[in-house]
Design a protein around this motif. Structure first.
Motif, PDB file in Angstrom:
ATOM      1  N   LEU A 157       0.843  -1.191   0.000  1.00  0.00           N
ATOM      2  CA  LEU A 157       0.000   0.000   0.000  1.00  0.00           C
ATOM      3  C   LEU A 157       0.877   1.239   0.000  1.00  0.00           C
ATOM      4  O   LEU A 157       1.766   1.391   0.841  1.00  0.00           O
ATOM      5  CB  LEU A 157      -0.905   0.018   1.238  1.00  0.00           C
ATOM      6  N   THR A 158       0.627   2.134  -0.934  1.00  0.00           N
ATOM      7  CA  THR A 158       1.350   3.409  -1.001  1.00  0.00           C
ATOM      8  C   THR A 158       0.433   4.439  -1.633  1.00  0.00           C
ATOM      9  O   THR A 158      -0.434   4.089  -2.447  1.00  0.00           O
ATOM     10  CB  THR A 158       2.646   3.277  -1.822  1.00  0.00           C
ATOM     11  N   PRO A 159       0.591   5.727  -1.298  1.00  0.00           N
ATOM     12  CA  PRO A 159      -0.268   6.751  -1.908  1.00  0.00           C
ATOM     13  C   PRO A 159       0.050   7.046  -3.368  1.00  0.00           C
ATOM     14  O   PRO A 159      -0.675   7.786  -4.022  1.00  0.00           O
ATOM     15  CB  PRO A 159      -0.023   7.989  -1.054  1.00  0.00           C
ATOM     16  N   GLY A 160       1.141   6.479  -3.902  1.00  0.00           N
ATOM     17  CA  GLY A 160       1.443   6.689  -5.313  1.00  0.00           C
ATOM     18  C   GLY A 160       2.847   7.199  -5.556  1.00  0.00           C
ATOM     19  O   GLY A 160       3.395   7.977  -4.775  1.00  0.00           O
ATOM     20  N   HIS A 161       3.434   6.758  -6.673  1.00  0.00           N
ATOM     21  CA  HIS A 161       4.834   7.078  -6.982  1.00  0.00           C
ATOM     22  C   HIS A 161       5.032   8.508  -7.483  1.00  0.00           C
ATOM     23  O   HIS A 161       6.170   8.988  -7.560  1.00  0.00           O
ATOM     24  CB  HIS A 161       5.369   6.100  -8.029  1.00  0.00           C
ATOM     25  N   GLU A 162       3.933   9.188  -7.867  1.00  0.00           N
ATOM     26  CA  GLU A 162       4.090  10.565  -8.362  1.00  0.00           C
ATOM     27  C   GLU A 162       4.589  11.510  -7.278  1.00  0.00           C
ATOM     28  O   GLU A 162       5.064  12.609  -7.569  1.00  0.00           O
ATOM     29  CB  GLU A 162       2.768  11.073  -8.940  1.00  0.00           C
ATOM     30  N   ARG A 163       4.514  11.086  -6.032  1.00  0.00           N
ATOM     31  CA  ARG A 163       4.962  11.939  -4.937  1.00  0.00           C
ATOM     32  C   ARG A 163       6.478  12.115  -4.935  1.00  0.00           C
ATOM     33  O   ARG A 163       6.994  13.115  -4.467  1.00  0.00           O
ATOM     34  CB  ARG A 163       4.494  11.360  -3.604  1.00  0.00           C
ATOM     35  N   TRP A 164       7.217  11.102  -5.476  1.00  0.00           N
ATOM     36  CA  TRP A 164       8.679  11.154  -5.440  1.00  0.00           C
ATOM     37  C   TRP A 164       9.341  11.027  -6.804  1.00  0.00           C
ATOM     38  O   TRP A 164      10.460  11.486  -7.002  1.00  0.00           O
ATOM     39  CB  TRP A 164       9.229  10.058  -4.518  1.00  0.00           C
ATOM     40  N   HIS A 165       8.662  10.402  -7.771  1.00  0.00           N
ATOM     41  CA  HIS A 165       9.290  10.167  -9.073  1.00  0.00           C
ATOM     42  C   HIS A 165       9.110  11.405  -9.956  1.00  0.00           C
ATOM     43  O   HIS A 165       7.999  11.895 -10.116  1.00  0.00           O
ATOM     44  CB  HIS A 165       8.661   8.954  -9.746  1.00  0.00           C
ATOM     45  N   PRO A 166      10.198  11.915 -10.583  1.00  0.00           N
ATOM     46  CA  PRO A 166      10.081  13.144 -11.379  1.00  0.00           C
ATOM     47  C   PRO A 166       9.337  12.953 -12.700  1.00  0.00           C
ATOM     48  O   PRO A 166       8.839  13.927 -13.273  1.00  0.00           O
ATOM     49  CB  PRO A 166      11.542  13.543 -11.625  1.00  0.00           C
TER      50      PRO A 166
END
Length: 364
Positions: A157-166
């Motif tokens: 479970l994670t809120p999404g990779h857009e938070r850290w991936h450029p």
């Protein structure tokens, strides 16, 4: 093709984020040698080559044709994995692809068929399953410490990779999403631990149609979402074990173990399959709590690329194989198909449960 009598000479296609982890690993892999790199952005390949002695920056076409490259490491975006693999195979190269093995099940099957016809090797990430974490858990199961396996859970479970991936766009199109992006770690681990899957039942949802990039030069940019971002599945293993899979880019956190295996005599807590190591814990029937098991199996201090080392040592018997990658791909796509149809979906492919890795220090 059998194990190579000399180091596998690697040509790496794709110099994006994940490449840094492979580049850091190569010096510690005695039977693997990076000789060339390529990227659609030539400047990225040139930057990598300038920092690594003996490595040449080439175009993709040049790298695939280069006689000094015998194995192509495919770190392109998922939608390009199968095409690049087929081109490399047609040139007589072994291939080792980042996960997922392909986007469409039929494309992955075509890669394996082309490799069989050409007599070359095919490997597939993730190779995290070869580390001491998953392999120590595998040894505990094989030694009967939990009795007969009955069920398993695998949760990410994670809120999404857009938070850290450029540049997170590819996470939110078909071929991405939490299942095809992160699911390979968990499905590869479940198959390594419990064997292949015969059928699945799935459900999925998409809570948002847009995501906002949170870091890098594109921070604040809104990107569309065209794939499901929360997926649940029940996997029916050939052994009769039932695994429950939950993969999400929508939730915040969880307090349960990434993978748990439950048997007639005990339960096993397996560490994050996105890592190579981590503690394995056992709760015995009648016991008083969780006990940490000593490290007993797997490649010690492994990192990205250990699958290439295993390929170099074992040839056609490599553990992080294309057959495993293809089976995992079909399982995941079957979960998505079931979520659309509302029906159980049979999995046509199978694979051998990969051979266990004894406790091994590749650095000697």
């Amino acid at each position: 093709m059998s194990a190579s009598p000399r180091p596998l000479r690697i040509g790496m296609i794709g110099c994006g984020n994940i490449s840094a982890q492979y580049l850091a690993s190569f010096p510690s892999l005695p039977d693997v040698e990076l000789v060339a790199v390529a990227d659609l952005d030539a400047s990225r390949a040139e930057a990598v080559a300038s920092e690594h002695e003996g490595v040449r920056a080439l175009s993709v076409d040049e790298l695939i044709a280069d006689p000094d490259v015998d194995t192509v490491l495919n770190l392109t975006i998922p939608a390009s994995h199968a095409e690049v693999d087929r081109r490399a195979i047609a040139a007589g190269k072994n291939v080792y692809a980042e996960k997922p093995f392909a986007v469409e099940t039929a494309d992955g099957a075509a890669v394996l068929e082309a490799a069989r016809a050409a007599g070359v090797l095919v490997g597939s990430a993730p190779d995290t399953v070869l580390g001491t974490g998953t392999q120590t858990a595998r040894a505990a199961i094989d030694e009967g410490l939990i009795g007969a396996p009955i069920a398993a859970t695998a949760t990410m479970l994670t809120p999404g990779h857009e938070r850290w991936h450029p540049n997170p766009d590819f996470y939110y199109v078909p071929g991405g999403g939490p299942l095809l992006d992160m699911g390979p770690y968990y499905v590869h681990a479940l198959v390594t631990l419990l064997g292949p899957v015969d059928a699945v039942v799935g459900a999925a949802s998409r809570t948002r149609s847009e995501r906002t990039i949170g870091s890098g030069p594109r921070a604040g940019e809104v990107i569309p979402v065209s794939t499901d971002t929360h997926v649940s599945g029940i996997l029916v293993h050939s052994s009769g074990v039932l695994s429950t899979l939950v993969m999400s880019f929508d939730a915040v956190a969880t307090s349960i173990h990434p993978i748990e295996i439950h048997g007639s005599a005990g339960s096993l807590a397996v560490p994050d399959p996105n890592r190579f190591d981590g503690d394995v814990a056992l709760h015995r029937l009648g016991g008083e709590g969780w006990e940490t098991l000593p490290v007993s199996a797997g490649y010690v201090d492994a990192s990205r690329g250990i699958g290439l080392q295993d390929m170099a040592l074992r040839g056609a018997d490599l553990r992080a194989s294309g057959a495993l990658g293809q089976h995992a791909l079909e399982v995941m796509n079957a979960v998505l198909a079931s979520s659309r149809s509302g029906s159980r979906v049979e999995v046509a492919s199978s694979c051998e449960r990969p051979q266990a890795v004894p406790l091994t220090d590749v650095k000697g």
